[in-house]
Design an enzyme around this catalytic site. Structure first.
Site, PDB file in Angstrom:
ATOM      1  N   ILE A  19      76.152  12.622  35.282  1.00 18.98           N
ATOM      2  CA  ILE A  19      75.599  11.561  36.137  1.00 18.98           C
ATOM      3  C   ILE A  19      75.650  11.968  37.613  1.00 18.98           C
ATOM      4  CG2 ILE A  19      76.096   9.204  36.959  1.00 18.98           C
ATOM      5  CD1 ILE A  19      76.904   8.526  34.036  1.00 18.98           C
ATOM      6  N   ASP A  64      89.554  17.805  43.821  1.00 21.84           N
ATOM      7  CA  ASP A  64      90.224  17.052  42.757  1.00 21.84           C
ATOM      8  C   ASP A  64      90.437  15.657  43.333  1.00 21.84           C
ATOM      9  OD1 ASP A  64      91.977  15.759  41.073  1.00 21.84           O
ATOM     10  OD2 ASP A  64      93.328  17.474  40.818  1.00 21.84           O
ATOM     11  N   TYR A 158      90.794   3.675  29.364  1.00 23.34           N
ATOM     12  CA  TYR A 158      89.460   3.819  29.978  1.00 23.34           C
ATOM     13  C   TYR A 158      88.936   2.450  30.433  1.00 23.34           C
ATOM     14  CZ  TYR A 158      84.660   5.410  30.730  1.00 23.34           C
ATOM     15  OH  TYR A 158      83.442   5.708  31.304  1.00 23.34           O
ATOM     16  N   PRO A 188      77.005   1.662  33.512  1.00 21.56           N
ATOM     17  CA  PRO A 188      76.161   2.090  32.384  1.00 21.56           C
ATOM     18  C   PRO A 188      76.859   1.906  31.050  1.00 21.56           C
ATOM     19  CG  PRO A 188      76.768   3.948  33.848  1.00 21.56           C
ATOM     20  CD  PRO A 188      77.656   2.793  34.173  1.00 21.56           C
TER      21      PRO A 188
HETATM   22  N1  LIG Z   1      78.391   9.261  30.011  1.00 21.48           N
HETATM   23  C1  LIG Z   1      78.576   7.988  29.742  1.00 21.48           C
HETATM   24  O1  LIG Z   1      78.237   7.495  28.643  1.00 21.48           O
HETATM   25  C2  LIG Z   1      79.177   7.095  30.800  1.00 21.48           C
HETATM   26  C3  LIG Z   1      79.063   5.705  30.630  1.00 21.48           C
HETATM   27  C4  LIG Z   1      79.611   4.867  31.586  1.00 21.48           C
HETATM   28  C5  LIG Z   1      80.243   5.400  32.696  1.00 21.48           C
HETATM   29  N2  LIG Z   1      80.358   6.756  32.827  1.00 21.48           N
HETATM   30  C6  LIG Z   1      81.046   7.261  34.024  1.00 21.48           C
HETATM   31  O2  LIG Z   1      80.188   8.150  34.716  1.00 21.48           O
HETATM   32  C7  LIG Z   1      80.991   9.024  35.529  1.00 21.48           C
HETATM   33  C8  LIG Z   1      80.491  10.446  35.388  1.00 21.48           C
HETATM   34  O3  LIG Z   1      80.752  10.908  34.074  1.00 21.48           O
HETATM   35  P1  LIG Z   1      79.700  11.744  33.210  1.00 21.48           P
HETATM   36  O4  LIG Z   1      79.312  10.886  32.092  1.00 21.48           O
HETATM   37  O5  LIG Z   1      78.692  12.352  34.074  1.00 21.48           O
HETATM   38  O6  LIG Z   1      80.709  12.837  32.603  1.00 21.48           O
HETATM   39  P2  LIG Z   1      80.750  14.434  32.776  1.00 21.48           P
HETATM   40  O7  LIG Z   1      82.025  14.837  32.124  1.00 21.48           O
HETATM   41  O8  LIG Z   1      79.482  15.033  32.294  1.00 21.48           O
HETATM   42  O9  LIG Z   1      80.858  14.645  34.341  1.00 21.48           O
HETATM   43  C9  LIG Z   1      82.032  14.317  35.048  1.00 21.48           C
HETATM   44  C10 LIG Z   1      82.203  15.243  36.247  1.00 21.48           C
HETATM   45  O10 LIG Z   1      83.423  14.876  36.918  1.00 21.48           O
HETATM   46  C11 LIG Z   1      84.175  16.068  37.155  1.00 21.48           C
HETATM   47  N3  LIG Z   1      85.606  15.762  37.242  1.00 21.48           N
HETATM   48  C12 LIG Z   1      86.468  15.482  36.234  1.00 21.48           C
HETATM   49  N4  LIG Z   1      87.703  15.297  36.731  1.00 21.48           N
HETATM   50  C13 LIG Z   1      87.616  15.442  38.071  1.00 21.48           C
HETATM   51  C14 LIG Z   1      88.552  15.357  39.133  1.00 21.48           C
HETATM   52  N5  LIG Z   1      89.855  15.108  38.917  1.00 21.48           N
HETATM   53  N6  LIG Z   1      88.113  15.543  40.403  1.00 21.48           N
HETATM   54  C15 LIG Z   1      86.803  15.831  40.632  1.00 21.48           C
HETATM   55  N7  LIG Z   1      85.868  15.963  39.675  1.00 21.48           N
HETATM   56  C16 LIG Z   1      86.287  15.741  38.409  1.00 21.48           C
HETATM   57  C17 LIG Z   1      83.821  16.994  36.008  1.00 21.48           C
HETATM   58  O11 LIG Z   1      84.090  18.346  36.330  1.00 21.48           O
HETATM   59  C18 LIG Z   1      82.334  16.705  35.829  1.00 21.48           C
HETATM   60  O12 LIG Z   1      81.535  17.533  36.644  1.00 21.48           O
HETATM   61  C19 LIG Z   1      82.434   8.818  35.074  1.00 21.48           C
HETATM   62  O13 LIG Z   1      83.095   7.983  36.004  1.00 21.48           O
HETATM   63  C20 LIG Z   1      82.276   8.110  33.741  1.00 21.48           C
HETATM   64  O14 LIG Z   1      83.402   7.325  33.411  1.00 21.48           O
HETATM   65  C21 LIG Z   1      79.831   7.605  31.909  1.00 21.48           C
END
Ligand SMILES: NC(=O)c1ccc[n+]([C@@H]2O[C@H](COP(=O)([O-])OP(=O)(O)OC[C@H]3O[C@@H](n4cnc5c(N)ncnc54)[C@H](O)[C@@H]3O)[C@@H](O)[C@H]2O)c1
Length: 295
Positions: A19, A64, A158, A188
């Site tokens: 995202i 981080d 979560y 989302p």
């Molecule tokens: N994918 C879904 O279905 C979904 C649904 C609702 C909400 N979200 C939220 O969307 C956000 C993005 O997640 P995503 O789905 O793109 O997942 P993803 O795992 O594809 O991407 C997450 C990114 O965050 C980075 N990351 C992880 N820990 C970190 C840290 N300590 N410091 C900095 N960067 C860090 C990872 O390296 C990665 O690039 C999250 O907050 C997730 O909870 C995702």
């Protein structure tokens, strides 16, 4: 073509993939300078190049989000490079590990809460002064989830973390209104990303002691269910277009899955029913006519 984002600067955490990367690309195409922060420096380098190839102005920073000092360094570098900061997208987040209450390790809870809650707090604390100082206003987008709108079994950490993000957003939206800083919570349902593989970036400080480890079989069952759900999700690019739309119409809650409306309606109804129950109570029912105290 000019738009309200053009020439402004956005800091996006977790922008190396999923995202965060989709939002970086969408806002970059609107003419924003993009400051990408991520813990995964290999993925960050690849994604930085991808955006550069698409003509986006990019600064990539190792970050981080659980380390406030690193957030301050990112803000300093962003200001050195682009002058002003207008937007922060607190996107970095981890899915945790699905499991029963009694099985979920404390280290897992701490990891999820530190990344998903403290990471959002640190991002706001580092960026808000920089957005306030130029007086032009701006945006804070906190990436929550539908999981922040309703608790789910086997995903307590979560859901609790995302409910906190919704609550922080509601508090900050009121607090920052007079500074013309618009605060929203992106909620989302499933999006096709690598969230179900969050453990790939789990920091050593949250390592689980051998004796506390969850049973491998149970872990695998939870992981399989999460993979199926995430892979059924919408593409991150579609979500990013929806966020642009919602930012323009200044929504506080940004929904991407209208089919989930029944989830929030059900919760509102349950809350309302519980108020009727309290109103009918011989013990506290008389309070119905009292003024509400706020501050
Ligand atoms: N994918 C879904 O279905 C979904 C649904 C609702 C909400 N979200 C939220 O969307 C956000 C993005 O997640 P995503 O789905 O793109 O997942 P993803 O795992 O594809 O991407 C997450 C990114 O965050 C980075 N990351 C992880 N820990 C970190 C840290 N300590 N410091 C900095 N960067 C860090 C990872 O390296 C990665 O690039 C999250 O907050 C997730 O909870 C995702």
């Amino acid at each position: 073509m000019s738009n309200e984002f053009m020439g402004k600067t956005a800091i996006i955490s977790g922008a190396a993939g999923g995202i965060g990367l989709a939002l970086a690309e969408a806002l970059g195409k609107q003419g924003m300078n993009i400051v990408m922060g991520d813990i995964d420096i290999q993925a960050l380098a690849v994604s930085r190049q991808l955006l550069l190839d698409k003509g986006v102005n990019v600064l990539a920073c190792e970050l981080d989000v659980t380390d406030f000092k690193q957030w301050q360094d990112v803000v300093a570098r962003a200001k050195d490079t682009y002058g002003k900061i207008h937007m922060v997208i607190n996107n970095a987040g981890v899915g945790g590990i699905p499991g029963k209450i009694e099985d979920t390790e404390h280290e897992t809870w701490r990891w999820v809460m530190d990344v998903n809650v403290m990471g959002v707090l640190y991002g706001a604390q580092a960026c808000v002064p920089a957005i306030k100082e130029h007086g032009e206003g701006g945006w804070i987008v906190n990436v929550a989830s539908m999981a922040g709108m309703l608790g789910m079994p086997y995903a307590g950490a979560y859901c609790a973390s995302k409910a906190a993000v919704v609550s922080m957003t509601e508090s900050w939206a009121v607090e920052l209104k007079s500074h013309n800083i618009h605060v929203s919570a992106l909620c989302p349902a499933f999006v096709k990303t690598r969230i179900h593989e969050s453990h790939r970036n789990r920091q050593p400080k949250y390592a689980v002691a051998q004796e506390n480890r969850q049973d491998k079989k149970k872990l695998q069952a939870g992981a399989n269910a999460a993979t199926i759900a995430v892979e059924s999700g919408i593409p991150a690019g579609v979500l990013a277009q929806r966020v642009l739309e919602a930012l323009k119409s200044k929504q506080t809650y940004i929904y991407t899955h209208p089919n989930y409306r029944k989830v929030t309606s059900g919760r509102s109804q349950a809350i309302d029913n519980a108020f009727v129950d309290a109103q009918d109570s011989p013990v506290v029912g008389h309070l119905i006519n009292e003024d509400i105290v706020t501050f």
